[in-house]
Write a protein that holds these residues in place. Structure first.
Motif, PDB file in Angstrom:
ATOM      1  N   GLY A 599       1.212  -0.814  -0.184  1.00 41.25           N
ATOM      2  CA  GLY A 599      -0.316  -0.054  -0.110  1.00 41.25           C
ATOM      3  C   GLY A 599       0.953   1.503   0.123  1.00 41.25           C
ATOM      4  O   GLY A 599       0.626   2.262  -0.957  1.00 41.25           O
ATOM      5  N   VAL A 600       1.973   0.991   0.611  1.00 42.91           N
ATOM      6  CA  VAL A 600       3.187   2.100   1.542  1.00 42.91           C
ATOM      7  C   VAL A 600       3.053   2.660  -0.701  1.00 42.91           C
ATOM      8  O   VAL A 600       3.533   3.806  -1.310  1.00 42.91           O
ATOM      9  CB  VAL A 600       3.661   2.382   1.682  1.00 42.91           C
ATOM     10  CG1 VAL A 600       4.907   3.413   1.700  1.00 42.91           C
ATOM     11  CG2 VAL A 600       3.262   2.411   3.164  1.00 42.91           C
ATOM     12  N   LEU A 601       3.696   1.603  -1.169  1.00 35.68           N
ATOM     13  CA  LEU A 601       4.968   0.975  -1.889  1.00 35.68           C
ATOM     14  C   LEU A 601       3.492   2.368  -3.868  1.00 35.68           C
ATOM     15  O   LEU A 601       4.449   2.998  -4.029  1.00 35.68           O
ATOM     16  CB  LEU A 601       5.503   0.291  -2.426  1.00 35.68           C
ATOM     17  CG  LEU A 601       6.088   0.162  -3.992  1.00 35.68           C
ATOM     18  CD1 LEU A 601       7.721   1.281  -3.434  1.00 35.68           C
ATOM     19  CD2 LEU A 601       6.938  -1.364  -4.423  1.00 35.68           C
ATOM     20  N   THR A 602       2.954   1.118  -3.543  1.00 31.71           N
ATOM     21  CA  THR A 602       1.722   2.066  -4.345  1.00 31.71           C
ATOM     22  C   THR A 602       1.011   3.442  -4.449  1.00 31.71           C
ATOM     23  O   THR A 602       1.457   4.467  -5.378  1.00 31.71           O
ATOM     24  CB  THR A 602       0.742   1.303  -4.740  1.00 31.71           C
ATOM     25  OG1 THR A 602       0.928  -0.321  -4.530  1.00 31.71           O
ATOM     26  CG2 THR A 602      -0.494   1.342  -5.592  1.00 31.71           C
ATOM     27  N   ALA A 603       1.400   3.758  -3.163  1.00 28.61           N
ATOM     28  CA  ALA A 603       0.789   5.232  -3.157  1.00 28.61           C
ATOM     29  C   ALA A 603       1.803   6.081  -3.225  1.00 28.61           C
ATOM     30  O   ALA A 603       1.911   7.314  -4.122  1.00 28.61           O
ATOM     31  CB  ALA A 603       0.394   5.464  -1.748  1.00 28.61           C
ATOM     32  N   ALA A 604       2.807   5.872  -2.612  1.00 30.71           N
ATOM     33  CA  ALA A 604       3.882   6.789  -3.127  1.00 30.71           C
ATOM     34  C   ALA A 604       4.708   6.704  -4.553  1.00 30.71           C
ATOM     35  O   ALA A 604       4.747   7.792  -5.441  1.00 30.71           O
ATOM     36  CB  ALA A 604       5.252   6.064  -2.444  1.00 30.71           C
ATOM     37  N   VAL A 605       4.396   5.868  -5.626  1.00 29.05           N
ATOM     38  CA  VAL A 605       4.945   5.525  -6.939  1.00 29.05           C
ATOM     39  C   VAL A 605       3.713   6.496  -7.713  1.00 29.05           C
ATOM     40  O   VAL A 605       3.890   7.038  -8.701  1.00 29.05           O
ATOM     41  CB  VAL A 605       4.170   3.762  -7.827  1.00 29.05           C
ATOM     42  CG1 VAL A 605       4.443   3.634  -8.699  1.00 29.05           C
ATOM     43  CG2 VAL A 605       6.334   3.204  -6.827  1.00 29.05           C
ATOM     44  N   LEU A 606       2.153   6.136  -7.188  1.00 28.95           N
ATOM     45  CA  LEU A 606       1.436   6.936  -7.590  1.00 28.95           C
ATOM     46  C   LEU A 606       1.071   8.454  -7.652  1.00 28.95           C
ATOM     47  O   LEU A 606       1.210   9.456  -8.442  1.00 28.95           O
ATOM     48  CB  LEU A 606      -0.144   6.766  -7.213  1.00 28.95           C
ATOM     49  CG  LEU A 606      -0.720   4.772  -7.544  1.00 28.95           C
ATOM     50  CD1 LEU A 606      -1.716   4.987  -7.168  1.00 28.95           C
ATOM     51  CD2 LEU A 606      -1.059   5.378  -9.708  1.00 28.95           C
ATOM     52  N   PHE A 607       2.057   9.079  -6.310  1.00 23.06           N
ATOM     53  CA  PHE A 607       2.668  10.612  -6.139  1.00 23.06           C
ATOM     54  C   PHE A 607       3.525  10.630  -6.847  1.00 23.06           C
ATOM     55  O   PHE A 607       3.118  11.740  -7.317  1.00 23.06           O
ATOM     56  CB  PHE A 607       2.532  10.271  -4.469  1.00 23.06           C
ATOM     57  CG  PHE A 607       2.115  11.679  -4.056  1.00 23.06           C
ATOM     58  CD1 PHE A 607       1.604  12.201  -3.493  1.00 23.06           C
ATOM     59  CD2 PHE A 607       3.580  12.370  -4.395  1.00 23.06           C
ATOM     60  CE1 PHE A 607       1.844  13.646  -2.896  1.00 23.06           C
ATOM     61  CE2 PHE A 607       3.637  13.901  -3.712  1.00 23.06           C
ATOM     62  CZ  PHE A 607       2.714  14.269  -3.380  1.00 23.06           C
TER      63      PHE A 607
END
Length: 635
Positions: A599-607
């Motif tokens: 979840g953190v990695l996905t949110a960071a990549v999208l950001f």
């Protein structure tokens, strides 16, 4: 536990890992016999105790949190560690080098450091530029450079490095102005990945740390501009890596020195063995000296790491039951640690930060002592050689400048808001009036470069910092978390002393790798990817549960009260992450923790994808930019 959970990522003796906030395992009822025997090593031996057999090297290594001699990380895990490092480095190269030459004009403090770097390579010292130099420089016209010495307030190393890029790619190239900070940003990602692997033995966590740093907005924007702070980030991360390696090296030699020494309870405890040269500690001094050679703020990191080394050394002597361990550690080892760190850092500072200054009589303040003597017949600090006295007086002037710097700036910020990116710095802005005729799909086009960090990373790192400090450092007494925490202590907390000065959020790039490492350690702990430190009470308890067949393949790994409350751990783990990537057996991995990582990695990549145009100065509609300004303080 398998050997892969207790080995060094580079195949050498693995890092010492006693379960203590600073390196000492506390007494626990479930500790192993070796732990229990050593937890009382500060007490005088009783005359009624039986004579003990001389301790073997492996017994001492266990007491010091080291794995047995010959323990190595499996080849597949080492290879995967390098693959993870290379992938993170590739992402860092793409985010830092693509379009690096835009915009082709000096922005923000490039008007100082880029021109000073050019002057250093031309005149040998920072020089005054005549009016209109910024616009001329961007056009490749350097005629505004004079030979008059300029007053500057930072050492020279960072500016020499910026100038090196212009020597290689041309001073008329904006790519040349910024390529060295970009390379420093890429190398910082690589070093952080290796440091994480060394601490966790998990290629997955090493790659995660490198990737998160590679896609962070603070790291990206500061790697794409000719500023000094990116070099601080690189050298500080190298210093932390060397610090960890010294801890391993010194404890391994302590165990070897005391192996076979009689420990008869009727006789005094053994003396602490002689100190060694400790090449990794010398390397730490060199790295911190390089930090200081870029900016003075490195002095706080030097103090913080110096204190940590002395504490670690003192507690290592306590663990092995050395005679007078406290005095020996604080006084004798402390003096030795000081000599290996401070003079080395100081010599590096003089050479890398000011070496060329000594060689050029035209440099600012060079000849001050001689001029004072000619004018008044005397000079302050006459006992110093003139060259050192000139530099000392120059430093007094720089210090007064730094502590008195209180001019207002629209993007100045207080350190209290840095960890949540409350007031990021705007490096570049081209408004609608400057972008007339630009094609962005709107009649209002802008270009902007704002150092907004990757918010999922920074905001998640705040609760992670609390968790790491309270749960891992204080409760679990895990020494590994003090590696990034000492970065906070040395490179973040000192700014509160100068909170009334003109300071900026972009200074956080100096300890950005520590922010990422804290987050990764917290996520790794939640996912079960952070195994207990060897020799610790937690490791002994896990070994006992394995021997009793309570945990292991096909069985439930115990959860804490919070995870159990939410219903996690009701059935055995179903994830099958290869141990050569995870660093731990699959049965140890917690699905909820892996979901949190995802979840953190996905949110960071999208950001990162959404904010890439704002980090790189792309032409976008004003409405696009405004939508990205989530907080009023970002505008």
């Amino acid at each position: 536990m398998t050997s892969s959970c207790a080995a060094s990522p580079d195949g050498t003796d693995t890092q010492p890992t006693p379960d203590d906030p600073l390196g000492v395992t506390a007494t626990h009822e479930e500790s192993s016999a070796a732990d229990r025997a050593t937890d009382s090593d500060a007490a005088e031996p009783s005359a009624t105790q039986e004579a003990a057999e001389p301790r073997t090297e492996n017994q001492l290594r266990s007491l010091l949190g080291l794995d047995p001699l010959g323990t190595v990380l499996p080849k597949a895990t080492r290879i995967n560690g390098w693959i993870a490092t290379a992938l993170a480095g590739l992402v860092a190269a793409l985010t830092r080098l693509v379009g690096l030459g835009h915009p082709h004009q000096l922005m923000f403090d490039e008007i100082y450091y880029v021109k000073e770097g050019y002057a250093l390579w031309r005149n040998g010292y920072e020089s005054v530029w005549s009016d209109g130099a910024d616009e001329l420089f961007a056009r490749g016209d350097f005629s505004a450079l004079t030979t008059e010495a300029s007053y500057v307030v930072h050492p020279q190393l960072g500016k020499w490095l910026i100038g090196l890029g212009m020597q290689l790619f041309g001073a008329d190239s904006s790519f040349g102005w910024r390529v060295m900070p970009a390379l420093a940003g890429i190398l910082t990602v690589v070093v952080l990945a290796r440091l994480t692997l060394h601490l966790t033995r998990s290629p997955l966590l090493a790659g995660l740390a490198g990737l998160l740093l590679a896609i962070d907005g603070v790291g990206i924007t500061e790697s794409r501009i000719g500023l000094l702070d990116g070099f601080i980030s690189l050298f500080a991360t190298v210093a932390l890596y060397c610090l960890v390696r010294d801890r391993e090296w010194s404890r391994a030699h302590l165990a070897a020195d005391l192996a076979g020494v009689p420990t008869d309870a009727s006789k005094p405890a053994p003396l602490a063995p002689r100190a060694h040269l400790r090449p990794w500690l010398l390397a730490t001094g060199v790295a911190v000296g390089l930090v200081c050679s870029v900016k003075w703020s490195g002095a706080y990191l030097l103090a913080a790491t110096g204190i940590l080394v002395v504490v670690w050394d003192t507690l290592a002597l306590r663990r092995v039951g050395a005679r007078a361990w406290f005095l020996e550690g604080i006084v004798s080892r402390g003096i030795g640690d000081f000599i290996r760190l401070v003079p080395v850092a100081f010599l590096v500072y003089l050479g890398a930060g000011w070496g060329p200054w000594f060689l050029h009589d035209g440099a600012h303040n060079h000849g001050w002592a001689a001029a004072q003597r000619a004018q008044t017949g005397t000079v302050a600090r006459s006992w110093l050689p003139d060259a050192l006295n000139d530099l000392f007086e120059y430093h007094l002037s720089m210090y007064n400048f730094h502590v008195g710097l209180d001019s207002q700036h629209p993007y100045m910020s207080k350190p209290i808001g840095w960890l949540v990116q409350w007031r990021p710095t705007s490096f570049y802005w081209q408004g609608t009036e400057d972008m007339a005729g630009a094609d962005c799909g709107s009649d209002r086009c802008i270009q902007a470069i704002t150092s907004i960090g990757n918010i999922p990373i920074w905001w998640a790192a705040v609760p992670a910092l609390v968790f790491v400090f309270v749960a891992l450092a204080i409760r679990n007494r895990d020494w590994r978390v003090w590696v990034p925490l000492i970065g906070y202590v040395g490179m973040y907390l000192p700014w509160f002393i100068y909170s009334n000065r003109t300071i900026f959020t972009f200074y956080t790039v100096a300890f950005l790798p520590c922010v990422v490492l804290v987050l990764v350690l917290a996520l790794g702990s939640a996912a079960g990817l952070l195994p207990p430190v060897p020799g610790s009470a937690a490791a002994s308890e896990e070994e006992r549960l394995l021997n009793e067949d309570v945990i292991g393949p096909g069985r439930i790994y115990p959860r804490g009260p919070i995870a159990a409350y939410f219903g996690f751990g009701m059935r055995p783990a179903r994830l099958r992450v290869p141990e050569a990537w995870a660093g731990v057996p699959s049965w140890r991995i917690r699905g909820e923790g892996m979901a949190l990582i995802a979840g953190v990695l996905t949110a960071a990549v999208l950001f990162a994808l959404a904010w890439w145009p704002i980090w790189t100065g792309q032409t976008v509609p004003y409405s696009f930019w405004h939508w990205h300004m989530w907080l009023k303080s970002w505008v």
